[in-house]
Design a protein around this motif. Structure first.
Motif, PDB file in Angstrom:
ATOM      1  N   UNK A  59       0.842  -1.192   0.000  1.00 30.63           N
ATOM      2  CA  UNK A  59       0.000   0.000   0.000  1.00 30.63           C
ATOM      3  C   UNK A  59       0.880   1.247   0.000  1.00 30.63           C
ATOM      4  N   UNK A  60       0.484   2.235  -0.793  1.00 28.56           N
ATOM      5  CA  UNK A  60       1.255   3.478  -0.865  1.00 28.56           C
ATOM      6  C   UNK A  60       0.298   4.652  -1.035  1.00 28.56           C
ATOM      7  N   UNK A  61       0.839   5.865  -1.089  1.00 24.61           N
ATOM      8  CA  UNK A  61       0.059   7.063  -1.366  1.00 24.61           C
ATOM      9  C   UNK A  61       0.195   7.416  -2.842  1.00 24.61           C
ATOM     10  N   UNK A  62      -0.702   8.258  -3.342  1.00 27.89           N
ATOM     11  CA  UNK A  62      -0.731   8.580  -4.759  1.00 27.89           C
ATOM     12  C   UNK A  62       0.579   9.188  -5.244  1.00 27.89           C
ATOM     13  N   UNK A 208       3.995  18.294  -9.023  1.00 26.77           N
ATOM     14  CA  UNK A 208       2.619  18.621  -8.722  1.00 26.77           C
ATOM     15  C   UNK A 208       2.568  20.075  -8.252  1.00 26.77           C
ATOM     16  N   UNK A 209       1.430  20.730  -8.472  1.00 29.69           N
ATOM     17  CA  UNK A 209       1.313  22.127  -8.066  1.00 29.69           C
ATOM     18  C   UNK A 209       0.972  22.263  -6.585  1.00 29.69           C
ATOM     19  N   UNK A 210       0.662  21.150  -5.948  1.00 27.24           N
ATOM     20  CA  UNK A 210       0.323  21.162  -4.533  1.00 27.24           C
ATOM     21  C   UNK A 210      -0.507  19.948  -4.199  1.00 27.24           C
ATOM     22  N   UNK A 214      -2.105  16.931  -6.742  1.00 24.90           N
ATOM     23  CA  UNK A 214      -1.701  15.521  -6.685  1.00 24.90           C
ATOM     24  C   UNK A 214      -2.904  14.620  -6.414  1.00 24.90           C
ATOM     25  N   UNK A 215      -3.917  15.147  -5.751  1.00 23.11           N
ATOM     26  CA  UNK A 215      -5.109  14.332  -5.478  1.00 23.11           C
ATOM     27  C   UNK A 215      -6.038  14.219  -6.681  1.00 23.11           C
ATOM     28  N   UNK A 216      -5.748  14.962  -7.726  1.00 26.59           N
ATOM     29  CA  UNK A 216      -6.477  14.815  -8.986  1.00 26.59           C
ATOM     30  C   UNK A 216      -5.784  13.827  -9.918  1.00 26.59           C
TER      31      UNK A 216
END
Length: 234
Positions: A59-62, A208-210, A214-216
């Protein structure tokens, strides 16, 4: 500022950690370094896996998926037969502007199905400081699966991170933990940046711009694995 290297960290790995810490390094080289340290973390974890036929869940983060996790998977997949994968999109913030009181709710997730009983659960993060992301994602995972062993892996950790993780879980869970890291740093700014850490804000270092941007993002590794899973079951 003091950096202590673990026994897992060899000379070639130190080079890649120095690349990560160098804020002048271009994004292409930074991404390469993340992939390389991921592969080396995978090699370290393989040395602790005594059942290559056992179910493994990574498991990891995006933000870590396409580089750090990709590197780890490239190592694990050479030797292990059953690897499932999860990716989490977290929003990290603190209502009190205090680093150790931050929370990281899950906005969305990609989670491959697996059996309830897992031999090895690997929770991967580029750096562990306040541990809120690791805690949140691990709590979500163990609601659905029951791992025999839990490997917490990151290239860099902050000096208080291990105790912070221990304080967040019951003993029966924490006793399953094994922590894998290459270096431990003892300095952190009031904004929460570990020094030298991974060279600042990973979102910006990876272009990423922030946090919202990154969540998109949908990682390439998620797109590829989802496609493979659909084709396999169609």
């Amino acid at each position: 500022m003091t950096r202590l290297y673990s026994d897992l960290c060899h000379a070639d790995t130190r080079y890649w950690l120095e690349v990560l810490a160098d804020k002048s390094i271009e994004p292409r080289k930074y991404k390469e370094a993340m992939t390389e340290v991921g592969r080396r973390l995978g090699d370290s974890i393989l040395s602790k896996i005594d059942d290559v036929q056992g179910d493994v869940y990574l498991a990891c983060t995006v933000e870590d998926a396409d580089f750090l996790a990709k590197g780890m998977l490239s190592s694990l997949e050479k030797h292990l037969s059953k690897i499932s994968f999860a990716c989490f999109w977290n929003e990290r913030f603190s209502p009190f502007e205090i680093e150790d009181l931050k929370v990281a709710p899950i906005l969305k997730k990609y989670q491959e199905p697996t059996s309830k009983n897992i031999k090895y659960l690997i929770v991967l993060k580029s750096i562990i400081s306040g541990a809120c992301v690791v805690r949140t994602n691990l709590v979500n995972l163990i609601q659905k699966i029951e791992p025999e062993q839990i490997f917490i892996a990151a290239p860099i950790i902050y000096k208080h991170a291990e105790q912070k993780l221990k304080d967040e879980f019951e003993k029966k869970i924490y006793d399953k933990f094994q922590l894998f890291y290459f270096a431990k740093d003892d300095e952190r700014t009031c904004e929460g940046e570990v020094i030298p850490g991974i060279g600042g804000n990973i979102y910006l270092r990876l272009c990423f711009e922030g946090q919202s941007h990154k969540n998109e993002y949908i990682p390439e590794i998620v797109i590829a694995r989802r496609s493979q899973f659909i084709n396999r079951n169609s």
